[in-house]
Design a protein around this motif. Structure first.
Motif, PDB file in Angstrom:
ATOM      1  N   ARG A 269       0.836  -1.194   0.000  1.00  0.00           N
ATOM      2  CA  ARG A 269       0.000   0.000   0.000  1.00  0.00           C
ATOM      3  C   ARG A 269       0.876   1.251   0.000  1.00  0.00           C
ATOM      4  N   ARG A 314      -5.156  -5.625   1.846  1.00  0.00           N
ATOM      5  CA  ARG A 314      -5.476  -4.750   0.717  1.00  0.00           C
ATOM      6  C   ARG A 314      -6.614  -3.785   1.023  1.00  0.00           C
ATOM      7  N   ARG A 348      -2.629   0.616  -4.094  1.00  0.00           N
ATOM      8  CA  ARG A 348      -2.179  -0.725  -3.754  1.00  0.00           C
ATOM      9  C   ARG A 348      -1.348  -1.274  -4.903  1.00  0.00           C
TER      10      ARG A 348
END
Length: 410
Positions: A269, A314, A348
């Motif tokens: 991230r 995520r 991401r």
């Protein structure tokens, strides 16, 4: 609504695949839940990294590992709750990052990187997007002479091994090149063969317009409805095709798992924020503050600050502590004004443990193709990935040997 091919994913990789297929006379539908260029491809530092022959490795020295373990480093943070799930992936990443293995990976990875700038420039010209392109390289800048000397030795090795050009900038030369930078940065390496863009999302949108000009169809659709056939539900109804390409970036694992694959895909991230410039200050090229771990890039919206890596699930909500940690250093480096975004942007980066993307046919499904896992180099490698996939799908000899990137290597 029958097509020759469906491309799932409207980021830089999927859009590049769609353009190259359409150029080959393949009737293509490009499908995503949003307009092209508005997910992961929106939020990067805008650098096309021709020098990036060595993908970003996992640190292996004890000092770095100890620093990151404390979870207060400015360039890497992690969510403790996610570590049990991520540890097997991170161990494999650490394994592949050993110096000799990393060098072998670079030999393969460089075959993609060497075409990054040339393939982008060709598409940029075809898409009439030259106004977005900067060809003046980018700066890897340092706060201490020791870090600069170590990076200089590394750059020299890259030049010897792969012909990557660079310029070493002394303190005076650095501040002549970028007069608005503060005194905290002492020296820099300028990678002259790299390009950068002032709006990555606009670049993808320009490629998508080229795709439509060539006769392609852009559809808003739900990739989760994709299944054998190949078919997917879109705003135009259910569309079908003889072939399909999965280029969904960090969401690619959702579909590959549904189809029975167990690929080692995780995400890194990262955040960005745009700022105004104070007192007429200007920035001419991207600048990495290497020892702190953030990049400042001049963008159409303002000065974009992009962070390093945040390890976590995520879909966990935003936790931009890393952005808050580096912002004071960035303000010391460049006279940033007010924040221009209502909230930080979260992206991401889709990653594999051997640092190489997945490019090629699905091992157990005919007429299904994979193009994902580009980690930090999605923007850099989008066009060359698109060309390779199009060549494979149309029976042409690929410009680059795709076998090292096959999905069944894991």
């Amino acid at each position: 609504m029958d097509f020759d091919a469906i491309v799932l994913g409207g980021g830089i990789v999927g859009t590049s695949v769609a353009v190259h297929l359409q150029r080959c006379g393949v009737k293509v539908a490009l499908v995503d839940r949003r307009a092209p260029g508005n997910e992961t491809s929106l939020g990067n530092a805008g650098i096309i990294q021709r020098e990036g022959v060595y993908p970003y490795a996992f640190p292996r020295d004890l000092a770095s590992l100890a620093r990151y373990a404390g979870n207060r480093a400015t360039d890497v943070r992690y969510h403790p709750s996610a570590m049990p799930k991520l540890m097997p992936f991170l161990f494999r990443y650490w394994h592949h990052s050993r110096a000799d293995r990393h060098a072998d990976i670079a030999k393969t990875y460089s075959t993609l990187i060497e075409h990054s700038v040339s393939e982008h420039r060709e598409l940029i010209e075809a898409a009439n997007a030259q106004s977005l392109l900067r060809t003046n390289g980018w700066l890897n800048a340092f706060r201490t002479n020791r870090a600069f000397e170590l990076a200089l030795a590394e750059a020299s090795r890259w030049r010897e091994e792969y012909g990557i050009p660079f310029e070493a900038l002394s303190n005076d030369a650095l501040h002549r090149a970028e007069p608005s930078l503060g005194p905290s940065l002492l020296a820099a390496i300028r990678y002259t063969s790299a390009d950068s863009v002032s709006d990555p999302s606009a670049l993808v949108a320009a490629y998508a317009k080229l795709f439509e000009k060539l006769g392609g169809t852009v559809c808003i659709g739900d990739a989760s409805t994709f299944g054998p056939g190949w078919k997917v539900s879109t705003e135009l109804g259910v569309i079908t095709a003889k072939q399909a390409v999965l280029a969904l970036g960090p969401w690619s694992g959702d579909l590959t798992s549904k189809l029975g694959y167990r690929l080692p895909l995780e995400v890194k991230r990262g955040y960005h924020m745009h700022y105004a410039s104070k007192s007429g200050a200007t920035l001419n090229q991207p600048v990495l503050d290497a020892e702190i771990g953030y990049v400042l890039t001049p963008m159409a919206r303002g000065i974009r600050l992009t962070t390093g890596v945040e390890l976590g699930y995520r879909d966990t909500p935003k936790t931009p502590v890393q952005l808050d940690a580096v912002e004071p250093f960035a303000r010391e480096t460049f006279p940033l004004g007010e924040r221009l975004d209502a909230e930080p942007w979260l992206g991401r980066r889709p990653c594999t443990p051997d640092m190489m993307p997945v490019i090629g046919p699905a091992p157990r499904h005919a007429n299904l193709w994979f193009a994902f896992g580009h980690a930090h180099h999605g923007l850099t490698l989008g066009p060359i990935t698109g060309r390779i996939i199009a060549d494979l799908m149309t029976g042409e000899m690929p410009l680059v040997d795709p076998s090292p990137f096959r999905a069944d290597r894991f």
